[in-house]
Design an enzyme around this catalytic site. Sequence first.
Site, PDB file in Angstrom:
ATOM      1  N   SER A 194       0.839  -1.199   0.000  1.00 13.65           N
ATOM      2  CA  SER A 194       0.000   0.000   0.000  1.00 13.65           C
ATOM      3  C   SER A 194       0.872   1.246   0.000  1.00 13.65           C
ATOM      4  O   SER A 194       1.651   1.471   0.942  1.00 13.65           O
ATOM      5  CB  SER A 194      -0.908   0.021   1.227  1.00 13.65           C
ATOM      6  OG  SER A 194      -1.447   1.325   1.382  1.00 13.65           O
TER       7      SER A 194
ATOM      8  N   HIS B  30      -1.209  -1.508  -4.123  1.00 11.15           N
ATOM      9  CA  HIS B  30      -2.478  -1.205  -3.453  1.00 11.15           C
ATOM     10  C   HIS B  30      -2.638   0.313  -3.305  1.00 11.15           C
ATOM     11  O   HIS B  30      -1.789   0.980  -2.728  1.00 11.15           O
ATOM     12  CB  HIS B  30      -2.477  -1.887  -2.080  1.00 11.15           C
ATOM     13  CG  HIS B  30      -3.792  -1.868  -1.374  1.00 11.15           C
ATOM     14  ND1 HIS B  30      -4.833  -2.733  -1.699  1.00 11.15           N
ATOM     15  CD2 HIS B  30      -4.252  -1.101  -0.350  1.00 11.15           C
ATOM     16  CE1 HIS B  30      -5.861  -2.497  -0.891  1.00 11.15           C
ATOM     17  NE2 HIS B  30      -5.540  -1.503  -0.075  1.00 11.15           N
TER      18      HIS B  30
ATOM     19  N   ASP C 165      -4.953   3.193  -1.797  1.00  8.95           N
ATOM     20  CA  ASP C 165      -6.000   3.477  -0.817  1.00  8.95           C
ATOM     21  C   ASP C 165      -6.615   4.845  -1.045  1.00  8.95           C
ATOM     22  O   ASP C 165      -6.002   5.869  -0.736  1.00  8.95           O
ATOM     23  CB  ASP C 165      -5.409   3.430   0.600  1.00  8.95           C
ATOM     24  CG  ASP C 165      -5.156   2.010   1.062  1.00  8.95           C
ATOM     25  OD1 ASP C 165      -6.084   1.185   0.973  1.00  8.95           O
ATOM     26  OD2 ASP C 165      -4.030   1.723   1.512  1.00  8.95           O
TER      27      ASP C 165
ATOM     28  N   MET D   6      -9.393   7.526  -0.022  1.00  4.72           N
ATOM     29  CA  MET D   6     -10.258   7.865   1.125  1.00  4.72           C
ATOM     30  C   MET D   6     -10.905   9.229   0.899  1.00  4.72           C
ATOM     31  O   MET D   6     -10.225  10.155   0.466  1.00  4.72           O
ATOM     32  CB  MET D   6      -9.418   7.928   2.403  1.00  4.72           C
ATOM     33  CG  MET D   6      -8.660   6.646   2.693  1.00  4.72           C
ATOM     34  SD  MET D   6      -7.685   6.830   4.190  1.00  4.72           S
ATOM     35  CE  MET D   6      -6.822   5.250   4.189  1.00  4.72           C
TER      36      MET D   6
ATOM     37  N   HIS E  42      -8.402   0.445  -3.838  1.00  4.82           N
ATOM     38  CA  HIS E  42      -9.288   0.198  -2.693  1.00  4.82           C
ATOM     39  C   HIS E  42     -10.049   1.490  -2.397  1.00  4.82           C
ATOM     40  O   HIS E  42      -9.487   2.426  -1.823  1.00  4.82           O
ATOM     41  CB  HIS E  42      -8.413  -0.244  -1.496  1.00  4.82           C
ATOM     42  CG  HIS E  42      -9.186  -0.490  -0.237  1.00  4.82           C
ATOM     43  ND1 HIS E  42      -8.571  -0.655   0.994  1.00  4.82           N
ATOM     44  CD2 HIS E  42     -10.520  -0.610   0.005  1.00  4.82           C
ATOM     45  CE1 HIS E  42      -9.478  -0.861   1.920  1.00  4.82           C
ATOM     46  NE2 HIS E  42     -10.668  -0.833   1.356  1.00  4.82           N
TER      47      HIS E  42
ATOM     48  N   MET F  65     -12.323   3.581  -0.398  1.00  7.08           N
ATOM     49  CA  MET F  65     -12.991   3.784   0.894  1.00  7.08           C
ATOM     50  C   MET F  65     -13.781   5.075   0.766  1.00  7.08           C
ATOM     51  O   MET F  65     -13.414   6.120   1.321  1.00  7.08           O
ATOM     52  CB  MET F  65     -11.946   3.853   2.013  1.00  7.08           C
ATOM     53  CG  MET F  65     -11.362   2.490   2.344  1.00  7.08           C
ATOM     54  SD  MET F  65      -9.831   2.599   3.285  1.00  7.08           S
ATOM     55  CE  MET F  65      -8.662   2.772   1.951  1.00  7.08           C
TER      56      MET F  65
ATOM     57  N   MET G  84     -11.042  -6.463   5.871  1.00 14.09           N
ATOM     58  CA  MET G  84     -10.262  -5.446   6.595  1.00 14.09           C
ATOM     59  C   MET G  84      -9.884  -5.995   7.972  1.00 14.09           C
ATOM     60  O   MET G  84     -10.740  -6.430   8.740  1.00 14.09           O
ATOM     61  CB  MET G  84     -11.098  -4.167   6.786  1.00 14.09           C
ATOM     62  CG  MET G  84     -11.311  -3.342   5.532  1.00 14.09           C
ATOM     63  SD  MET G  84      -9.810  -2.844   4.659  1.00 14.09           S
ATOM     64  CE  MET G  84      -8.920  -1.932   5.915  1.00 14.09           C
TER      65      MET G  84
ATOM     66  N   ASP H 154      -6.169  -6.810   4.706  1.00 14.72           N
ATOM     67  CA  ASP H 154      -5.582  -5.465   4.677  1.00 14.72           C
ATOM     68  C   ASP H 154      -5.629  -4.829   6.060  1.00 14.72           C
ATOM     69  O   ASP H 154      -6.703  -4.638   6.624  1.00 14.72           O
ATOM     70  CB  ASP H 154      -6.401  -4.638   3.664  1.00 14.72           C
ATOM     71  CG  ASP H 154      -5.905  -3.212   3.495  1.00 14.72           C
ATOM     72  OD1 ASP H 154      -4.854  -2.859   4.054  1.00 14.72           O
ATOM     73  OD2 ASP H 154      -6.588  -2.450   2.778  1.00 14.72           O
TER      74      ASP H 154
END
Length: 233
Positions: free
Chosen positions: A18, A43, A45, A47, A76, A78, A147, A185
Amino acid sequence: MQKDLRKFCNNQLLVSPSILAADFANLADNIAEVAQAGADMLHLDVMDGHFVPNISFGVPVIKAIRSKSDLLFDTHLMISHPLQYIEAFAKAGADHITFHLECDDDPIAVINKIRELGATVGISVKPATPFKKVKDLIPLCDMVLVMSVEPGFGGQSFMHEVLGKTKEIRDYITANKLATHLQIDGGIDGNTVEYAVKSGANIMVAGTAVFKHKLGMKEAIKELKCAEKDLYL
Ligand code: DX5
Ligand code: ZN
């Protein structure tokens, strides 16, 4: 570099570092180094400061690093409303898109949209979301992401209480002869990786343990891959 998740086997231990733990001022260099060190994918992330209490990066950053890397972009999301942003992420170069079951959109609509755009599909569950809520969606997805911390921040401690659910998901995948990958993760390092693989996970996301390893990224990935022998299949 393999950019189609379906070309990997779901009984293979894969590492997805990540970049949340990377040095953002030297992101392109860090990504080149992690590819060289043996990362199977990258990865990303995303957000939104709404689904999770943190803001990371989005489409422009993914677009910028796409020209610097051949790794599979394991995205990913979120975010509360994935549906309206999926096209932008796919066009920016996301090869794979994972969204959260707990988001505000209809999961089937999100899955269909991701497929329509030619990316592979992942569905993620927060630590408190039980197996039964995700079960029927598993056959529709290329990956399930469990998660093992509350989403929102890197560097948190691994939550052992998600291991039972991880095993339930792997047993379901095996019993139904599915090709679905099982990713885990949060808080994965040289110690916790063993619990994760013994419970059936095959794709390890690791931020801190890879980008901040005191012996460097190559050693870090080697350490995680050592757990291959413990795979629960
Ligand atoms: C947390 C993110 C994780 C995080 C992992 O919300 O989804 O991918 O970056 O970081 P570590 O490996 O440091 O726990
Ligand atoms: Zn993540």
